[in-house]
Design an enzyme around this catalytic site. Structure first.
Site, PDB file in Angstrom:
ATOM      1  N   GLN A 102       0.849  -1.201   0.000  1.00 19.14           N
ATOM      2  CA  GLN A 102       0.000   0.000   0.000  1.00 19.14           C
ATOM      3  C   GLN A 102       0.873   1.235   0.000  1.00 19.14           C
ATOM      4  O   GLN A 102       0.379   2.350  -0.063  1.00 19.14           O
ATOM      5  CB  GLN A 102      -0.833   0.038   1.267  1.00 19.14           C
ATOM      6  CG  GLN A 102      -1.760  -1.126   1.437  1.00 19.14           C
ATOM      7  CD  GLN A 102      -2.282  -1.163   2.861  1.00 19.14           C
ATOM      8  OE1 GLN A 102      -3.201  -0.462   3.202  1.00 19.14           O
ATOM      9  NE2 GLN A 102      -1.675  -1.979   3.691  1.00 19.14           N
ATOM     10  N   ASN A 103       2.190   1.029   0.120  1.00 19.39           N
ATOM     11  CA  ASN A 103       3.071   2.187   0.287  1.00 19.39           C
ATOM     12  C   ASN A 103       3.278   2.916  -1.024  1.00 19.39           C
ATOM     13  O   ASN A 103       3.320   2.315  -2.100  1.00 19.39           O
ATOM     14  CB  ASN A 103       4.409   1.750   0.888  1.00 19.39           C
ATOM     15  CG  ASN A 103       4.249   1.373   2.343  1.00 19.39           C
ATOM     16  OD1 ASN A 103       3.190   1.633   2.925  1.00 19.39           O
ATOM     17  ND2 ASN A 103       5.249   0.773   2.928  1.00 19.39           N
ATOM     18  N   HIS A 120      -1.469   1.700  -4.203  1.00 20.02           N
ATOM     19  CA  HIS A 120      -1.848   3.096  -3.940  1.00 20.02           C
ATOM     20  C   HIS A 120      -1.045   4.112  -4.739  1.00 20.02           C
ATOM     21  O   HIS A 120      -1.045   5.295  -4.394  1.00 20.02           O
ATOM     22  CB  HIS A 120      -1.717   3.403  -2.434  1.00 20.02           C
ATOM     23  CG  HIS A 120      -2.742   2.694  -1.596  1.00 20.02           C
ATOM     24  ND1 HIS A 120      -2.740   2.718  -0.221  1.00 20.02           N
ATOM     25  CD2 HIS A 120      -3.813   1.950  -1.949  1.00 20.02           C
ATOM     26  CE1 HIS A 120      -3.765   2.016   0.233  1.00 20.02           C
ATOM     27  NE2 HIS A 120      -4.420   1.529  -0.792  1.00 20.02           N
ATOM     28  N   CYS A 154       1.504  19.094 -15.644  1.00 23.56           N
ATOM     29  CA  CYS A 154       2.071  17.894 -16.266  1.00 23.56           C
ATOM     30  C   CYS A 154       3.395  18.260 -16.949  1.00 23.56           C
ATOM     31  O   CYS A 154       3.412  19.157 -17.804  1.00 23.56           O
ATOM     32  CB  CYS A 154       1.084  17.341 -17.291  1.00 23.56           C
ATOM     33  SG  CYS A 154       1.785  16.028 -18.298  1.00 23.56           S
ATOM     34  N   GLY A 194       3.076  -4.206   9.039  1.00 26.10           N
ATOM     35  CA  GLY A 194       2.980  -2.754   9.206  1.00 26.10           C
ATOM     36  C   GLY A 194       1.750  -2.101   8.627  1.00 26.10           C
ATOM     37  O   GLY A 194       1.826  -0.971   8.157  1.00 26.10           O
ATOM     38  N   SER A 196      -2.381  -1.115   9.559  1.00 18.43           N
ATOM     39  CA  SER A 196      -3.423  -1.112  10.591  1.00 18.43           C
ATOM     40  C   SER A 196      -4.644  -1.897  10.125  1.00 18.43           C
ATOM     41  O   SER A 196      -5.480  -2.278  10.930  1.00 18.43           O
ATOM     42  CB  SER A 196      -3.852   0.330  10.887  1.00 18.43           C
ATOM     43  OG  SER A 196      -4.441   0.890   9.723  1.00 18.43           O
ATOM     44  N   ASN A 220       3.737  -6.560  13.527  1.00 16.40           N
ATOM     45  CA  ASN A 220       3.262  -5.219  13.877  1.00 16.40           C
ATOM     46  C   ASN A 220       3.398  -5.087  15.395  1.00 16.40           C
ATOM     47  O   ASN A 220       2.954  -5.971  16.126  1.00 16.40           O
ATOM     48  CB  ASN A 220       1.770  -5.080  13.463  1.00 16.40           C
ATOM     49  CG  ASN A 220       1.268  -3.659  13.490  1.00 16.40           C
ATOM     50  OD1 ASN A 220       1.610  -2.892  14.389  1.00 16.40           O
ATOM     51  ND2 ASN A 220       0.435  -3.302  12.528  1.00 16.40           N
ATOM     52  N   GLU A 222       1.731  -3.442  17.246  1.00 17.57           N
ATOM     53  CA  GLU A 222       0.403  -3.314  17.852  1.00 17.57           C
ATOM     54  C   GLU A 222      -0.614  -4.211  17.151  1.00 17.57           C
ATOM     55  O   GLU A 222      -0.403  -4.605  16.008  1.00 17.57           O
ATOM     56  CB  GLU A 222      -0.079  -1.859  17.752  1.00 17.57           C
ATOM     57  CG  GLU A 222       0.783  -0.932  18.576  1.00 17.57           C
ATOM     58  CD  GLU A 222       0.329   0.512  18.466  1.00 17.57           C
ATOM     59  OE1 GLU A 222      -0.879   0.740  18.269  1.00 17.57           O
ATOM     60  OE2 GLU A 222       1.207   1.381  18.566  1.00 17.57           O
ATOM     61  N   ALA A 238       9.109  -4.141  12.333  1.00 18.47           N
ATOM     62  CA  ALA A 238       9.418  -5.016  11.197  1.00 18.47           C
ATOM     63  C   ALA A 238      10.918  -5.194  10.962  1.00 18.47           C
ATOM     64  O   ALA A 238      11.369  -6.293  10.628  1.00 18.47           O
ATOM     65  CB  ALA A 238       8.761  -4.455   9.935  1.00 18.47           C
TER      66      ALA A 238
END
Ligand code: NAD
Length: 248
Positions: A102-103, A120, A154, A194, A196, A220, A222, A238
């Site tokens: 997702q990074n 993403h 652009c 890593g 949530s 993780n 948490e 991690a």
């Protein structure tokens, strides 16, 4: 994690053929790129999550651009950590392997990971709003002169443009999502590192891997919204946890 769980996991790793890693902002935290929650400090007058929506860009594109360029600088100056490097080594350890990230930084690529899908987008890319063309910048853009009447355009055609990242409330790109889903559905072992799960919980990778019989390992410090699916939860950062899994 006790010694026998670690031994069991190492055994599972050794016998796995199709391995997937699903990563989020936490894997880059030890490289100095804050998660959205941590980033609030530097942008304390803003709720970061309010800066990454189409509505925010509509309302105040200059501030949204400045935030993204700030993140470009952080990503550009950051170095891959031991967790990114371990995943890059895993790329050649298993017959089938995929990182689903997702990074929006490029630390996985810079660590050497080749088999990867990005869900993403990429903070170093600019999307032309006129014709959909994507350009890549090789260093952080200059945000000093950005204002409501002086927005980045652009680089190719000079048309209106935006960062090429997926904002809250937007659709994920179809092909990376399909490739990630198909891979996760039939993997033997899934690492969730890593994230949530606040947003990604809805993507379904972990559920379908679980249904397919995969062993799910969460890394993780948490608990997350995906913890309930994990067979093994490693409550460590991690960069400490990942190399330990591959030391003899
Ligand atoms: P999140 O901010 O919702 O959650 C981060 C998770 O990482 C938390 O569960 C936290 O406990 C965990 N964490 C913190 N430090 C860790 C460490 N050292 N090791 C392992 N885990 C750690 O992040 P998310 O789930 O990825 O979703 C938020 C969105 O944020 C994504 O869309 C992502 O694109 C974006 N984002 C990306 C970056 C980046 O590219 N580096 C940075 C910030 C935000």
């Amino acid at each position: 994690m006790d010694g026998s769980t670690l031994a069991r996991l190492k055994d599972r790793i050794k016998n796995s053929k199709r391995v997937c890693a699903f990563t989020g902002a936490g894997i880059s935290a030890e490289s100095g790129i804050p998660t959205f929650r941590d980033a609030g400090g530097l942008w304390e007058n803003y709720n970061v999550e309010d800066l990454v929506t189409p509505e925010a860009f509509e309302r105040d594109p200059a501030v949204v651009w400045r935030w993204h360029i700030w993140l470009q600088g952080l990503a550009f100056n950051a170095q891959p950590n031991a967790a990114h490097k371990t995943l890059a080594n895993m790329d050649s350890l298993f017959p089938e392997f995929l990182v689903i990230t997702q990074n929006i930084d490029d630390l996985h690529e810079r660590a050497g990971t080749r088999r990867m899908v990005k869900l993403h987008g990429d903070i170093m890319e600019i999307l032309c709003l006129e014709d959909g063309h994507v350009c890549r910048v090789t260093s952080p853009m200059d945000s000093s002169n950005i204002g409501p009447d002086a927005l980045p355009t652009c680089p190719k055609c000079g048309g209106a443009a935006r960062p090429n990242v997926v904002w809250f409330g937007e659709m994920l790109p179809v092909e990376p999502l399909a490739e990630g889903s198909e891979f996760a559905r039939r993997c033997d072992l899934l690492f969730i590192i890593g994230t949530s799960g606040a947003v990604s919980g809805g993507y379904g990778f972990a559920e379908s891997a679980k249904r397919g019989g995969a062993c799910i390992v969460e890394i993780n410090p948490e608990e997350s919204a995906l913890t309930y699916l994990a067979d093994i939860s490693i409550r460590k950062p991690a960069a400490a946890a990942m190399p330990e899994l591959f030391t003899p």
